[in-house]
Design a protein around this motif. Structure first.
Motif, PDB file in Angstrom:
ATOM      1  N   GLU A 304      -3.478  -2.798  -2.788  1.00 40.47           N
ATOM      2  CA  GLU A 304      -3.076  -1.591  -2.070  1.00 40.47           C
ATOM      3  C   GLU A 304      -3.931  -0.408  -2.501  1.00 40.47           C
ATOM      4  OE1 GLU A 304       1.080  -1.019  -2.540  1.00 40.47           O
ATOM      5  OE2 GLU A 304       1.639  -2.844  -1.446  1.00 40.47           O
ATOM      6  N   ASN A 305      -4.147   0.508  -1.541  1.00 41.59           N
ATOM      7  CA  ASN A 305      -4.895   1.763  -1.731  1.00 41.59           C
ATOM      8  C   ASN A 305      -6.408   1.587  -1.745  1.00 41.59           C
ATOM      9  OD1 ASN A 305      -2.471   3.298  -1.930  1.00 41.59           O
ATOM     10  ND2 ASN A 305      -2.304   2.731  -4.100  1.00 41.59           N
ATOM     11  N   ILE A 306      -6.940   0.375  -1.512  1.00 50.54           N
ATOM     12  CA  ILE A 306      -8.387   0.260  -1.389  1.00 50.54           C
ATOM     13  C   ILE A 306      -8.815   0.813  -0.030  1.00 50.54           C
ATOM     14  CG2 ILE A 306      -8.504  -1.713  -2.944  1.00 50.54           C
ATOM     15  CD1 ILE A 306      -8.871  -3.515  -0.565  1.00 50.54           C
ATOM     16  N   LYS A 307     -10.065   1.267   0.041  1.00 48.54           N
ATOM     17  CA  LYS A 307     -10.550   1.995   1.205  1.00 48.54           C
ATOM     18  C   LYS A 307     -11.264   1.067   2.188  1.00 48.54           C
ATOM     19  CE  LYS A 307      -9.118   5.787  -0.719  1.00 48.54           C
ATOM     20  NZ  LYS A 307      -7.932   6.503  -0.207  1.00 48.54           N
ATOM     21  N   TYR A 317     -13.497   5.824  11.553  1.00 49.64           N
ATOM     22  CA  TYR A 317     -12.378   6.456  10.864  1.00 49.64           C
ATOM     23  C   TYR A 317     -12.182   5.776   9.518  1.00 49.64           C
ATOM     24  CZ  TYR A 317     -11.204   8.532  15.382  1.00 49.64           C
ATOM     25  OH  TYR A 317     -11.240   9.227  16.553  1.00 49.64           O
ATOM     26  N   ASN A 318     -11.870   6.574   8.512  1.00 43.91           N
ATOM     27  CA  ASN A 318     -11.553   6.029   7.193  1.00 43.91           C
ATOM     28  C   ASN A 318     -10.109   5.540   7.187  1.00 43.91           C
ATOM     29  OD1 ASN A 318     -14.087   6.678   6.111  1.00 43.91           O
ATOM     30  ND2 ASN A 318     -13.428   8.760   5.631  1.00 43.91           N
ATOM     31  N   ILE A 319      -9.895   4.402   6.570  1.00 40.91           N
ATOM     32  CA  ILE A 319      -8.563   3.809   6.495  1.00 40.91           C
ATOM     33  C   ILE A 319      -8.261   3.420   5.048  1.00 40.91           C
ATOM     34  CG2 ILE A 319      -8.483   2.961   8.867  1.00 40.91           C
ATOM     35  CD1 ILE A 319      -9.377   0.246   7.881  1.00 40.91           C
ATOM     36  N   LEU A 337      -2.578  -0.998   7.412  1.00 40.82           N
ATOM     37  CA  LEU A 337      -3.589  -0.025   7.031  1.00 40.82           C
ATOM     38  C   LEU A 337      -3.271   1.295   7.722  1.00 40.82           C
ATOM     39  CD1 LEU A 337      -5.546  -2.853   8.021  1.00 40.82           C
ATOM     40  CD2 LEU A 337      -6.721  -1.782   6.097  1.00 40.82           C
ATOM     41  N   LEU A 338      -3.460   2.405   6.995  1.00 47.01           N
ATOM     42  CA  LEU A 338      -3.171   3.724   7.543  1.00 47.01           C
ATOM     43  C   LEU A 338      -4.465   4.514   7.720  1.00 47.01           C
ATOM     44  CD1 LEU A 338      -0.021   4.821   5.505  1.00 47.01           C
ATOM     45  CD2 LEU A 338      -0.117   3.740   7.756  1.00 47.01           C
TER      46      LEU A 338
END
Length: 437
Positions: A304-307, A317-319, A337-338
């Motif tokens: 979690e939280n990897i780009k 877009y960055n996610i 993914l957000l």
């Protein structure tokens, strides 16, 4: 192998010499024996030689060049990434469930409509439940009325006691006044002693009577106040139950729990739904997320939280990897993914499929082997490497990381080597491949 051929030639030469001597002199019995031995040994030696040749010769196969894919090993930047398809979904969705089971009697809206919280969506019909509600309501109302009657009765009894207490207090006051008057007159000799004694007795009696009854009435009042308090609490609880029961009767109408876009809502008149069953969902319009179905190979690599990034017609877009679902179904697991930015272009719509890229680590220099079907047969342990234009030999290798396009070479290959990367299914058991043009 050359020694076998030399031995074979020596045997032939010996046989030739023996034959030539036969022409010069008479054959002795000993010469006949030698000839016989030679005739037997030559075929045996020939068979042994051919067998050794077959056993020591490498297995080969001839393959047309057009049926092969040959790639050159290069050195370059290795991107430690994962590529996969992801689907655009609303960031927040709320299920619409049937609170009271029954068959659909009315449908008020259609799927795809914007709805507000509390908007009626459909109505269900359940005669058994309605009868049960009516029976419970009647029973609760009857209990409330009974308690109210008891409360009225207690209140009336309390009024009677208050009236009696007033009367007793009045008698006591009269007796007290008469006692004071008779005392004064008795001292002056106006009232006879018998009348005075009777006045004293009456005053004493009324005083004791008043004290006893006041004490009794005070205790009874306390008990009745406690009883009234409990009755009032019971009536209040029953009233709440009645209000909740009447509110539950409204559950026959399914209403929107939040504001949003109604989706997956396709009820049919007469269709039966069980209590708690979902009839649709409402997508809260507070943004989008990406949902992906990923191969279980990556479950230990993702965190979690990897780009990452996702490409659309409106740009990149960055996610961020928000959530990993640990359940693996048919060799795959789900991730959410957000988008790092809430301002998205209008070309991003619900249900779209986008190519997403997630970075496992930073780029690094490495020897790169292009991916191919060969991996299915070799599991990355060996490959066929060309040592000339028309021949490839098996070579053991060691692979490191991989991305959708390349394997990282740890050992066994160098820059400039040419490798057959197409499938080895037809020649995986050979040592050399002869390439035919």
């Amino acid at each position: 192998m050359p020694y076998i051929f030399v031995f074979f030639l020596a045997c032939l030469s010996l046989y030739y010499d023996q034959t030539r001597k036969k022409m010069d002199k008479l054959i002795q019995p000993k010469n006949k024996k030698v000839k016989k031995m030679l005739l037997i040994s030559i075929p045996v030696i020939l068979i042994i030689g051919l067998t050794l040749m077959n056993l020591t010769r490498k297995k080969q196969v001839n393959i047309d060049r057009d049926s092969l894919i040959i790639n050159e090993i290069k050195k370059g930047e290795f991107e430690d990434v994962i590529l996969f398809n992801s689907t655009v979904e609303p960031k927040t969705s709320v299920l619409v469930n049937v609170i009271q089971g029954g068959s659909v009697s009315e449908v008020f809206v259609e799927s795809g409509q914007q709805v507000k919280e509390g908007t009626p969506l459909l109505k269900v019909y359940n005669p058994n439940a309605e009868l049960n509600y009516l029976t419970q309501e009647t029973a609760i109302v009857e209990q409330i009325n009974n308690l109210r009657n008891i409360r009225v009765s207690i209140t009336n009894q309390q009024l009677n006691l208050d009236q009696q207490l007033i009367s007793i207090d009045n008698d006591y006051r009269n007796a007290k006044r008469q006692y004071k008057l008779d005392t004064t007159l008795y001292k002056k000799g106006v009232v006879a002693k018998n009348d005075f004694d009777r006045s004293v007795q009456e005053f004493s009696f009324q005083k004791k009577r008043s004290d006893v009854i006041k004490k009794s009435v005070t205790e009874e009042k306390r008990n009745r106040n406690t009883q009234l308090s409990r009755i009032n609490t019971s009536i209040a609880n029953m009233q709440k139950s009645l209000d909740l029961l009447r509110k539950n009767k409204e559950n026959f109408v399914v209403k929107a729990p939040v504001n949003g876009l109604l989706s997956s809502f396709n009820p049919v008149l007469g269709q039966n739904y069980n209590q708690g069953e979902s009839v649709g969902k409402i997508d809260v319009l507070d943004g989008y997320k990406l949902v992906a179905n990923v191969d279980e190979y990556y479950i230990s690599k993702l965190q979690e939280n990897i780009k990452g990034t996702v490409a659309t017609n409106g740009g990149n877009y960055n996610i961020t990897l928000h959530k990993i679902y640990p359940e693996v179904v048919n060799g795959r697991f789900m991730i959410d993914l957000l988008f790092e930015s809430d301002s998205l272009s209008n070309d991003i719509k619900r249900g779209m499929t986008l190519k997403s890229k997630v970075f496992l680590s930073n780029n690094s220099s490495a020897i790169l082997l292009p991916k191919g079907q060969f991996f299915h047969e070799t599991n990355g342990q060996w490959v066929f490497v060309l040592n000339s234009e028309d021949r490839a030999v098996k070579r053991n290798i060691k692979l490191g990381r991989e991305n959708p396009f390349y394997y990282e070479i740890i050992n066994g290959l160098k820059e400039g080597d040419r490798v057959i990367t197409s499938g080895y299914e037809d020649f995986k058991d050979v040592e050399e491949v002869n390439i035919k043009n």
